[in-house]
Motif scaffolding. Sequence first.
Motif, PDB file in Angstrom:
ATOM      1  N   GLY A 246      15.283  67.316  22.967  1.00  0.00           N
ATOM      2  CA  GLY A 246      14.633  68.602  22.775  1.00  0.00           C
ATOM      3  C   GLY A 246      15.363  69.478  21.758  1.00  0.00           C
TER       4      GLY A 246
ATOM      5  N   THR B 293       8.748  67.229  35.744  1.00  0.00           N
ATOM      6  CA  THR B 293       9.807  67.937  35.014  1.00  0.00           C
ATOM      7  C   THR B 293       9.472  68.063  33.540  1.00  0.00           C
TER       8      THR B 293
ATOM      9  N   TYR C 181      10.655  70.959  30.544  1.00  0.00           N
ATOM     10  CA  TYR C 181      11.245  70.653  29.230  1.00  0.00           C
ATOM     11  C   TYR C 181      10.338  71.138  28.103  1.00  0.00           C
TER      12      TYR C 181
ATOM     13  N   ALA D  50      16.735  63.740  27.516  1.00  0.00           N
ATOM     14  CA  ALA D  50      15.591  64.576  27.141  1.00  0.00           C
ATOM     15  C   ALA D  50      16.050  65.940  26.616  1.00  0.00           C
ATOM     16  N   ALA D  51      17.122  66.486  27.193  1.00  0.00           N
ATOM     17  CA  ALA D  51      17.641  67.778  26.727  1.00  0.00           C
ATOM     18  C   ALA D  51      18.169  67.661  25.301  1.00  0.00           C
TER      19      ALA D  51
ATOM     20  N   PHE E  95       7.696  64.731  25.833  1.00  0.00           N
ATOM     21  CA  PHE E  95       8.287  64.847  27.171  1.00  0.00           C
ATOM     22  C   PHE E  95       7.395  64.198  28.237  1.00  0.00           C
TER      23      PHE E  95
END
Length: 282
Positions: free
Chosen positions: A274, A81, A85, A270-271, A232
């Motif tokens: 980011g 994934t 990202y 993680a979002a 990431f």
Amino acid sequence: MEFAAVALPLALGIIMFGLGLDLTPADFVRVAKQPKAAAVALGCQLLVLPAICFALVLLFRLPPILAVGMLLLAASPGGTTANLYSHLFRGDVALNISLTAINSVIAVVTLPVITNLAIAWFQPGDLSVGLQFKKTLEVFLIVLAPVALGMTVRALKPGFAKAMDKPVRIASVAILVLVILGSVTSSFDLLAANVLLLGGIAIVFCVLSLTVGYVVPRLLKIEKSQAVASAFEVGIHNATLAIVIAQGVLQQPEMSLPAAVYGVLMFPIAALFGLWISRRPG
């Protein structure tokens, strides 16, 4: 145990096969062309993260079986994934793909070593002996064989590989959800007793993993897009692999709980990370 011994490795095999469908030998060549960025990211992944995780495990005073589970997670390679990202937040996706592939191969050696050391240190139950050669071979086959098969299919049938990309990604997400639900259900009492502890250490470890993966390359003058890819790759672990090894190889469902919790929490964290780095100047 039949589910853990058969279904979980099969599920991970599907995910790894999907990764192989995205890879070509050229992806490995890219690492040679970007040696500094790749070396720094791998150094963070293989050396810095296990040390940070070990310190957190001691700080949070996790029970031995969960402590080993956390270090098993820390030793797992980056999740596929990370590529998504990295694409969303303008990272170097080619570097991500190369790192994921190289990491998956290196983990065949490093993951059993780190897990074995953790078992020897924390001595959870009767697991005084770590991952023996047979177990290491199992991990090797689970991780590498499906990737090689996927790469072969892509080389022979590129049209089929492209058509299968989306279905395999959807299947991978569905499998991860089912695996996490299975882990939580089979060890619900232990999870309920340690949910705050596991949630706390998972959040802290995820934030530190992402931060280390981004800040260290930037301090070493690596360009931002490669630092984003590194962040990431280092922060998004292959939780499914950790769960498979805990349940299917070591036959310890409780040991998979840290990976199950992390596997849920890392996506929103993680979002948010980011969004934060995308607003920082290059």
